[in-house]
Design an enzyme around this catalytic site. Sequence first.
Site, PDB file in Angstrom:
ATOM      1  N   ARG A  47      -2.316   5.582   0.239  1.00 15.26           N
ATOM      2  CA  ARG A  47      -2.242   4.290  -0.440  1.00 15.26           C
ATOM      3  C   ARG A  47      -3.523   3.460  -0.369  1.00 15.26           C
ATOM      4  O   ARG A  47      -3.972   2.934  -1.385  1.00 15.26           O
ATOM      5  CB  ARG A  47      -1.034   3.481   0.065  1.00 15.26           C
TER       6      ARG A  47
ATOM      7  N   ASP B 220       9.046   4.875 -11.650  1.00 14.58           N
ATOM      8  CA  ASP B 220       8.634   3.506 -11.304  1.00 14.58           C
ATOM      9  C   ASP B 220       7.410   3.050 -12.091  1.00 14.58           C
ATOM     10  O   ASP B 220       7.373   1.944 -12.622  1.00 14.58           O
ATOM     11  CB  ASP B 220       8.313   3.398  -9.809  1.00 14.58           C
TER      12      ASP B 220
ATOM     13  N   ASP C   4       5.267   1.184   0.831  1.00 15.70           N
ATOM     14  CA  ASP C   4       4.112   1.306  -0.054  1.00 15.70           C
ATOM     15  C   ASP C   4       3.664  -0.023  -0.651  1.00 15.70           C
ATOM     16  O   ASP C   4       2.483  -0.256  -0.843  1.00 15.70           O
ATOM     17  CB  ASP C   4       4.397   2.333  -1.151  1.00 15.70           C
TER      18      ASP C   4
ATOM     19  N   SER D 101      13.492  11.160  -5.148  1.00 16.15           N
ATOM     20  CA  SER D 101      12.213  10.497  -5.348  1.00 16.15           C
ATOM     21  C   SER D 101      11.184  11.261  -4.513  1.00 16.15           C
ATOM     22  O   SER D 101      11.348  11.431  -3.305  1.00 16.15           O
ATOM     23  CB  SER D 101      12.344   9.038  -4.899  1.00 16.15           C
TER      24      SER D 101
HETATM   25  N1  ARG Z   1       8.556   7.114   4.433  1.00 16.04           N
HETATM   26  C1  ARG Z   1       7.272   7.572   4.051  1.00 16.04           C
HETATM   27  C2  ARG Z   1       6.288   6.447   4.083  1.00 16.04           C
HETATM   28  O1  ARG Z   1       6.645   5.321   4.109  1.00 16.04           O
HETATM   29  C3  ARG Z   1       7.271   8.275   2.724  1.00 16.04           C
HETATM   30  C4  ARG Z   1       7.623   7.469   1.555  1.00 16.04           C
HETATM   31  C5  ARG Z   1       7.481   8.260   0.317  1.00 16.04           C
HETATM   32  N2  ARG Z   1       8.127   7.698  -0.787  1.00 16.04           N
HETATM   33  C6  ARG Z   1       7.606   6.934  -1.696  1.00 16.04           C
HETATM   34  N3  ARG Z   1       8.329   6.440  -2.600  1.00 16.04           N
HETATM   35  N4  ARG Z   1       6.374   6.659  -1.741  1.00 16.04           N
HETATM   36  O2  ARG Z   1       5.117   6.683   4.105  1.00 16.04           O
END
Ligand code: ARG
Length: 399
Positions: free
Chosen positions: A94, A14, A123, A172
């Site tokens: 994040r 990405d 995210d 991923s």
């Molecule tokens: N479902 C989890 C979250 O929303 C993990 C997501 C991880 N994947 C990603 N592409 N960042 O925190």
Amino acid sequence: MAGKAVLAFSGGLDTSVAVGYLREDHGMEVVTVTVDVGQGDDRRRIAAKSKKLGASKHVHVDARREFAREYVVPAIMANALYQEKYCLATALARPLIAKKMLEVAAAEGAVALAHGCSGKGNDQVRFDVALQAGSPLPIIAPVRDMNLDRPAELRFAAERGIHVDDVSKKYSIDQNLWGRAIEGGDLEDPYSEPREDAFEWVRTSGLPDRPTYAVVGFEAGAPVSLDGRAMDTVRLIQLMNLKAGAAGVGIVDHVEDRAVGIKSREVYETPAAICLVEAHKDLEKMVHTKHQTRVKAAVDREWAELAYAGLWDDPLRDDLEGFIRSAQRAVTGRVRLRLFQGGVRVVGRSSPCSLYDARAATYGEGSEFDQRDARGFVRLWGMQTAEANKLKAPARRKA
Ligand code: ARG
């Protein structure tokens, strides 16, 4: 748009696509930022990749300690498991990555902020909310803006000679100190069992035939020692991950409700998180009154919802943490965990602040509690229930 864009960069599909898009379609200069939150990536490989993709500058920020202390420890104090299962590893990282991006953007005089998130996940919410809470700069999210799916991204990458690792074609992955999330591929069928090769942190076969034990020491709610050795939080979490992972502990597989409404099947490896939250919660129950325990569970749930949904910077977090911090004063002591064949169980706890009184609880000799004191209490306790049941019996209903 001319000028510099600061892009959160992992070197994965990405964010690699994002560099190409920002440069070619937006004509921007790209500064990539990689924030080390314990994902264990090869720092030089990422820097080289950024350069190869044509970024004008790459910034590496080691934020492991900050992540552990300011993000993971509060999560432990809040026993944070979203929907009872997910330790929030990605969700916690994040807002910290966003914070570092803003610092770099200010230093570089950037005109835009960018990330590689899709328009389907959590995210994007976490990044956008954290970025817009700290800066008026526009946010560019190439994968979302171009509505790219994975095959389209792979085509985009292939056309521009962007190299993609094998693993990112299969699943991923997002990982950091607190956990590893595995998504996509055959896992998108919620009935299909994850293949062994999905797992890297947790042993799934050839497990030891004897239990191992771990003793976690807490001070005011924070884990401070493992097996009697004091250590900093980053180290403690790393060791706990290794130890529990080796005993097969730490796999979570569930269907999760994303902040954007979509349900997703999520597979995680989070050995340390499972153990430390379990231990912390257990110790709390020994040192809190039943009233504290009840309200704490409600506050904890709100904290996890907030962190999951990208509202880290909402003042509600401060409010909840006011309660949580106050409740941590007594959370000092140690908890003994038994790790065996994929399971973890608390088998011992002790605390100088314990409210457990063996002399009150005992069914043996020497109790200091006079059982006759209980009668009046029980009569009052059940009084309304008895009244209500009298009304239920038709013959006895009052006129
Ligand atoms: N479902 C989890 C979250 O929303 C993990 C997501 C991880 N994947 C990603 N592409 N960042 O925190």
